[in-house]
Motif scaffolding. Structure first.
Motif, mmCIF file in Angstrom:
data_model
loop_
_atom_site.group_PDB
_atom_site.id
_atom_site.type_symbol
_atom_site.label_atom_id
_atom_site.label_comp_id
_atom_site.label_asym_id
_atom_site.label_seq_id
_atom_site.Cartn_x
_atom_site.Cartn_y
_atom_site.Cartn_z
ATOM 1 N N ALA A 1 -7.504 -20.805 21.246
ATOM 2 C CA ALA A 1 -6.630 -21.282 21.128
ATOM 3 C C ALA A 1 -5.623 -20.281 19.827
ATOM 4 C CB ALA A 1 -6.596 -22.428 21.096
ATOM 5 N N ARG A 2 -4.193 -20.513 19.792
ATOM 6 C CA ARG A 2 -3.728 -19.477 18.860
ATOM 7 C C ARG A 2 -2.774 -21.046 18.311
ATOM 8 N NH1 ARG A 2 0.608 -20.364 21.850
ATOM 9 N NH2 ARG A 2 0.897 -19.569 24.106
ATOM 10 N N PRO A 3 -2.737 -21.015 16.930
ATOM 11 C CA PRO A 3 -2.035 -22.063 16.188
ATOM 12 C C PRO A 3 -0.499 -22.214 17.274
ATOM 13 C CG PRO A 3 -1.664 -20.033 14.656
ATOM 14 C CD PRO A 3 -2.812 -19.819 16.037
ATOM 15 N N TRP A 4 -0.320 -24.036 16.651
ATOM 16 C CA TRP A 4 0.837 -24.040 17.424
ATOM 17 C C TRP A 4 2.652 -23.493 16.445
ATOM 18 C CZ3 TRP A 4 2.250 -27.400 21.117
ATOM 19 C CH2 TRP A 4 3.896 -27.897 21.296
ATOM 20 N N ARG A 5 3.085 -23.132 17.415
ATOM 21 C CA ARG A 5 4.624 -22.264 16.989
ATOM 22 C C ARG A 5 5.515 -23.246 16.710
ATOM 23 N NH1 ARG A 5 4.956 -17.461 21.152
ATOM 24 N NH2 ARG A 5 3.955 -19.661 22.371
ATOM 25 N N GLY A 6 5.854 -24.016 16.391
ATOM 26 C CA GLY A 6 7.349 -25.045 16.622
ATOM 27 C C GLY A 6 7.593 -24.964 18.445
ATOM 28 N N GLU A 9 9.229 -21.793 19.702
ATOM 29 C CA GLU A 9 9.046 -20.932 21.132
ATOM 30 C C GLU A 9 7.597 -21.150 21.829
ATOM 31 O OE1 GLU A 9 9.505 -17.265 20.291
ATOM 32 O OE2 GLU A 9 10.430 -18.094 18.318
ATOM 33 N N GLU A 10 7.115 -22.463 21.694
ATOM 34 C CA GLU A 10 6.023 -22.757 22.480
ATOM 35 C C GLU A 10 7.069 -23.470 24.520
ATOM 36 O OE1 GLU A 10 2.946 -23.112 22.556
ATOM 37 O OE2 GLU A 10 3.116 -22.866 20.174
ATOM 38 N N TYR A 11 8.269 -23.683 24.181
ATOM 39 C CA TYR A 11 9.212 -23.883 25.499
ATOM 40 C C TYR A 11 9.881 -23.154 25.360
ATOM 41 C CZ TYR A 11 5.614 -27.772 26.069
ATOM 42 O OH TYR A 11 4.649 -28.530 26.473
ATOM 43 N N ARG A 12 9.984 -21.491 25.054
ATOM 44 C CA ARG A 12 11.361 -20.663 24.347
ATOM 45 C C ARG A 12 12.059 -20.439 26.491
ATOM 46 N NH1 ARG A 12 14.379 -16.812 21.868
ATOM 47 N NH2 ARG A 12 13.157 -17.499 19.608
ATOM 48 N N ASP A 13 11.490 -20.243 27.368
ATOM 49 C CA ASP A 13 11.644 -20.210 28.213
ATOM 50 C C ASP A 13 12.578 -21.190 29.054
ATOM 51 O OD1 ASP A 13 9.224 -20.830 29.031
ATOM 52 O OD2 ASP A 13 8.919 -20.315 31.058
ATOM 53 N N VAL A 23 15.482 -18.985 14.614
ATOM 54 C CA VAL A 23 14.903 -19.881 14.880
ATOM 55 C C VAL A 23 14.401 -20.940 13.662
ATOM 56 C CG1 VAL A 23 13.005 -20.857 15.695
ATOM 57 C CG2 VAL A 23 14.163 -18.950 17.452
ATOM 58 N N VAL A 24 15.079 -22.131 13.609
ATOM 59 C CA VAL A 24 14.517 -22.879 12.462
ATOM 60 C C VAL A 24 14.144 -24.090 12.209
ATOM 61 C CG1 VAL A 24 15.929 -24.674 10.361
ATOM 62 C CG2 VAL A 24 17.504 -22.447 11.665
ATOM 63 N N THR A 25 12.452 -23.308 12.104
ATOM 64 C CA THR A 25 11.672 -24.910 12.909
ATOM 65 C C THR A 25 11.001 -25.193 11.371
ATOM 66 O OG1 THR A 25 9.541 -25.123 13.578
ATOM 67 C CG2 THR A 25 10.453 -23.053 12.807
ATOM 68 N N GLY A 29 6.887 -30.446 16.679
ATOM 69 C CA GLY A 29 6.076 -31.283 18.048
ATOM 70 C C GLY A 29 4.477 -30.600 18.007
ATOM 71 N N GLY A 30 3.843 -30.609 19.404
ATOM 72 C CA GLY A 30 2.516 -30.947 19.445
ATOM 73 C C GLY A 30 2.003 -32.483 18.664
ATOM 74 N N THR A 31 2.731 -32.875 19.065
ATOM 75 C CA THR A 31 2.258 -34.298 19.022
ATOM 76 C C THR A 31 0.674 -34.677 19.531
ATOM 77 O OG1 THR A 31 4.299 -35.570 19.704
ATOM 78 C CG2 THR A 31 4.943 -34.690 17.499
ATOM 79 N N PRO A 32 0.154 -35.611 18.998
ATOM 80 C CA PRO A 32 -0.938 -36.525 19.637
ATOM 81 C C PRO A 32 -1.084 -37.195 20.768
ATOM 82 C CG PRO A 32 -1.399 -36.941 17.640
ATOM 83 C CD PRO A 32 0.147 -35.961 17.353
#
Ligand code: F0G
Length: 351
Positions: A1-6, A9-13, A23-25, A29-32
């Motif tokens: 698994a790659r690290p979370w990118r914000g 980037e994760e949902y760009r499409d 991208v200001v980040t 996101g990626g919360t439990p």
């Protein structure tokens, strides 16, 4: 698994960004999505908590802010402004720093939690306390953004809800499908609208087979949706949702009705009981407003509005450290002892 990118980037499409968007980040996101054993036991449901206090500035606002500030940067904005009950201002202040922008915030005087005030100040925002409530602050911020060169980053900014909808994507990605019921606190009503947008988008494609019923909960002293009209003098200990005239009125009504859901109220007493239950029985420390979703689930379960066996997600919107007064006031004062193992042991009941 790659690290979370914000989340951009994760949902760009699925977001209105392009190669031209800087991208200001803060890798938000990626919360439990935490299984809630005690709440599951109490309701007979499969209950999960979406812990949004785990975002970089401690609330779900970071999801909207990464989008709003990135788009403001794309438009060449040098300054942003917002009205806030505290979390939006904390988030705007931090993301403005990342973007090299100045940030102005308008907050209701004396009615925002200390931790949130500290965040806006430490990030160098220009903070004005307004002798009025949140609704007055928002009206003022809107006027200033029309008449002066400053971009408004409240949830009336359309990019905010785009960012916030990604929380629904994450939940579906984690569960493998949408839950049956989604509970969340309602203040200015942006978040319930954003989740609904996210769930609908995922159900249009392959990702989810259904959409959940959206259950929103307001504090009983600040419950315009329950009343059916704005509340002039909103009152609640849950200062984050002390709002009488929600900006996203129509979107929230649509989320409620299209999903077959409801927007109800819970008392401050129910909110504080849920706040303590979350801390003492789930190990999750949230701010009072966040506990409205859980207070609401318990009420809905008791009323038979949520049947046992349902899969339920409650969003807990903000971190408990932002507003610790309620944690301290409900607890016994700590005892002071000498540097002495025997007195420590006897105070702790170990002897
Ligand atoms: N929970 C927390 C912790 C909040 O800070 C807010 C809103 C809400 C719930 C309600 O979300 O407004 O989208 O219905 N806080 C805003 C602010 C108003 O200024 O930080 P909503």
């Amino acid at each position: 698994a790659r690290p979370w990118r914000g989340l951009i980037e994760e949902y760009r499409d699925r977001l209105p960004v392009s190669d031209a968007t800087p991208v200001v980040t803060l890798l938000e996101g990626g919360t439990p999505l935490v299984p809630a054993g005690r709440l599951s036991q109490l309701t007979g449901c499969d209950v999960f908590l979406k812990v949004e206090g785990a975002n970089p500035t401690g609330s779900f606002k970071d999801r909207g802010m990464t989008m709003a500030i990135s788009k403001a940067a794309e438009d060449g904005a040098k300054a942003v402004i917002c009205a806030s009950t505290g979390n939006t201002s904390a988030s705007a202040a931090a993301y403005a720093v990342r973007a090299g922008m100045t940030c102005a915030v308008l907050v209701p005087a004396g009615k925002i939690a200390m931790g949130k005030l500290a965040q806006a100040l430490v990030h160098g925002a220009r903070l004005l306390q307004v002798d009025g409530n949140f609704d007055d602050c928002l009206e003022l911020a809107r006027k200033l953004s029309v008449d002066y060169p400053v971009a408004l980053v409240n949830s009336v900014n359309k990019y905010r809800l785009q960012g916030q909808k990604t929380a629904a994507f994450e939940i579906v990605d984690a569960l493998g499908d949408a839950p049956d019921v989604h509970c969340l606190p309602v203040g200015n009503a942006g978040n319930i609208s954003a989740y609904w947008m996210g769930y609908k988008e995922y159900a249009d494609g392959e990702a989810a087979s259904k959409t959940p019923r959206m259950l929103g909960f307001q504090a009983s002293g600040a419950a315009p949706f329950v009343k059916g009209e704005p509340v002039l003098k909103p009152q609640t200990i849950a200062t984050a949702i002390r709002i009488g005239n929600p900006a996203s009125w129509d979107l929230a009504i649509a989320a409620r009705d299209e999903s077959g859901g409801a927007i109800e109220s819970v008392t401050d007493r129910q909110i504080l009981a849920a706040y303590r239950l979350l801390a003492r029985e789930e190990g999750v420390f949230v701010e009072p407003a966040s506990a409205a979703s859980v207070a609401g689930l318990l009420q809905a379960s008791e009323q038979g509005v949520v049947a046992s066996g349902a899969t339920v997600v409650c969003t807990v919107t903000g971190n408990g450290l932002k507003d610790p007064d309620w944690a301290i006031s409900g607890a016994p004062a700590p005892t002071t002892i000498k540097v002495d193992a025997h007195s420590a042991a006897s105070e702790l009941g170990l002897t």
